[in-house]
Design a protein around this motif. Sequence first.
Motif, short mmCIF file in Angstrom:
data_model
loop_
_atom_site.label_atom_id
_atom_site.label_comp_id
_atom_site.label_asym_id
_atom_site.label_seq_id
_atom_site.Cartn_x
_atom_site.Cartn_y
_atom_site.Cartn_z
N MET A 1 12.97 88.59 11.93
CA MET A 1 12.79 87.17 11.33
C MET A 1 11.39 86.82 11.69
N ARG A 2 10.99 86.32 10.70
CA ARG A 2 9.59 86.06 10.50
C ARG A 2 9.23 84.63 11.44
N ASN A 3 10.18 84.03 11.89
CA ASN A 3 10.05 82.85 12.74
C ASN A 3 9.68 83.33 14.08
N SER A 4 9.70 84.72 14.39
CA SER A 4 9.07 85.08 15.62
C SER A 4 7.65 84.85 15.78
N THR A 5 7.05 84.52 14.70
CA THR A 5 5.43 84.02 14.85
C THR A 5 5.30 82.74 15.27
N CYS A 6 6.24 81.93 15.35
CA CYS A 6 5.98 80.53 15.60
C CYS A 6 5.92 80.52 17.40
N LEU A 7 5.21 79.56 17.94
CA LEU A 7 5.05 79.26 19.41
C LEU A 7 5.79 78.21 19.38
N LEU A 8 7.09 78.42 20.39
CA LEU A 8 7.71 77.31 20.67
C LEU A 8 7.20 76.49 21.70
N GLN A 9 7.14 74.99 21.59
CA GLN A 9 6.42 74.12 22.61
C GLN A 9 7.55 73.16 22.94
N PRO A 10 8.24 73.32 24.25
CA PRO A 10 9.16 72.38 24.40
C PRO A 10 8.63 70.98 24.89
N SER A 11 9.51 70.10 24.50
CA SER A 11 9.27 68.68 24.98
C SER A 11 9.61 68.35 26.14
N LEU A 12 9.42 67.05 26.60
CA LEU A 12 9.99 66.58 27.83
C LEU A 12 11.44 66.61 27.95
N GLY A 13 12.15 66.57 26.76
CA GLY A 13 13.52 66.31 26.79
C GLY A 13 13.95 67.92 27.27
N THR A 14 13.56 68.84 26.95
CA THR A 14 13.71 70.22 27.25
C THR A 14 13.44 70.32 28.55
N THR A 15 12.25 70.16 29.08
CA THR A 15 11.55 70.52 30.60
C THR A 15 11.98 69.67 31.57
N VAL A 16 12.33 68.33 31.10
CA VAL A 16 12.83 67.74 32.30
C VAL A 16 14.18 67.11 32.25
N ALA A 17 14.59 66.54 30.94
CA ALA A 17 15.99 66.09 30.74
C ALA A 17 16.90 67.29 31.17
N LEU A 18 16.68 68.30 30.10
CA LEU A 18 17.93 69.34 30.53
C LEU A 18 18.10 70.07 31.63
N PRO A 19 17.01 70.12 32.41
CA PRO A 19 17.05 70.57 33.85
C PRO A 19 17.77 69.56 34.92
N VAL A 20 17.37 68.35 34.56
CA VAL A 20 18.02 67.27 35.50
C VAL A 20 19.46 67.08 35.12
N ILE A 21 19.89 67.33 34.05
CA ILE A 21 21.50 67.31 33.54
C ILE A 21 22.10 68.22 34.27
N TYR A 22 21.46 69.51 34.00
CA TYR A 22 22.13 70.71 34.69
C TYR A 22 22.24 70.81 36.03
N SER A 23 21.21 70.32 36.83
CA SER A 23 21.26 70.03 38.02
C SER A 23 22.25 69.08 38.75
N PHE A 24 22.45 67.99 37.99
CA PHE A 24 23.59 67.34 38.32
C PHE A 24 25.01 67.75 38.04
N LEU A 25 25.12 68.53 36.81
CA LEU A 25 26.46 68.86 36.67
C LEU A 25 26.78 70.17 37.45
N TYR A 74 15.32 77.86 33.72
CA TYR A 74 14.92 78.26 32.57
C TYR A 74 14.22 77.23 31.75
N PHE A 75 14.97 76.15 31.34
CA PHE A 75 14.28 75.33 30.68
C PHE A 75 13.15 74.42 31.35
N ALA A 76 13.00 74.42 32.70
CA ALA A 76 12.12 73.70 33.48
C ALA A 76 10.72 74.50 33.21
N LYS A 77 10.92 75.99 33.57
CA LYS A 77 9.66 76.64 33.65
C LYS A 77 9.65 78.03 32.72
#
Length: 351
Positions: A1-25, A74-77
């Motif tokens: 898949m040529r999409n592998s050339t893209c560099l993902l840049q996670p937003s605060l929703g990924t690096t902050v919100a998701l870790p907080v939600i999983y840490s609570f759940l 994973y989502f935080a770091k």
Amino acid sequence: MRNSTCLLQPSLGTTVALPVIYSFLFPAGSFGNILTAWIFSRQAPTKRTQYIYLTNLVTANLLICSTMPFLAAYFAKGYQWNYDSVACRIANHLGTLIMHVSMYVTIIILCSTALSQYATLKKNSDALYSQAVNETFYRCVLEKFRQPKFAKYLCIVIWLTVLCITITAITYSVQERAMEEFNKCYNTRVEVGEFTTMIAASFATACFFVSFMTVLLSYYSLTRHLSKIQKNTCIGEKHLIYSIVKRNILVIQIILTVCFLPYHIFKPVFYVLLSDNDCPKLNYLVEIKNFFTCLAAAKSSLDPVITFLLDKTFKKSLYGLFTKSTPEHHKRKPDIFIEETSEMGRNKERF
């Protein structure tokens, strides 16, 4: 898949919100499911069909909860980890494997539970089943879901089938990734997957919609024929039994709709919308997918709350843990899902 050339840049929703939600759940779900398993292990008869389904559901919930600390990390770091690091391998391989295996085991067992509930009414209303389903179909299929031996083998087959499919997809994916080098753990190959991953995801999505429609049709058929019975006859005390079974199937339908349907609607859309060179769009799609996955995982933490709200005997048993002595009526066997006709009349006060 040529999409592998893209560099993902996670937003605060990924690096902050998701870790907080999983840490609570994680603590809420782990404590709730362990407490549920302990209460039912003391009071529920182990040879009953619904106890078998319940045991497997609680097991799947606990396994999903066990992946939450890894997903939070994973989502935080993950965007800082090296792809070859131990943390990355554990989060991606072990965490992903357990999460998806447990998720689809849960979905299929919920469907089996609904069918078992639907089949329960055979002993309570021959008229219902003479109109609702063909007698031969009932004996050959629906009745099986009420048999403890069949339930045990069914759960084993479900676990093994889902596990084999997931392991196969991940194994091929790992082999394909080995041909390319990645600097960071949070990358397109991990989040999008390879061709084998897409095939497995398509198969899993199809299984979900089969389960979803099965539960929906069961609820529709039950509601329709109960309405006919109420118009033509006076069902009296059995009305409570029918209402409980109808409510249980409705709860299963709501769980599938709220927690799992958004993820499985979006997953095909996710693959269709992928663009070879549109990296910003890919970032948004990946983050939406991860939030829907989190919603599906949240179901494992909500199950104990649903049990508490629906089953009065479970509620009384829980209250009894905080009192010096437990009244006799607190010690009755919990029965979230109605199973035996002979016990239904005696258990009316529990609901």
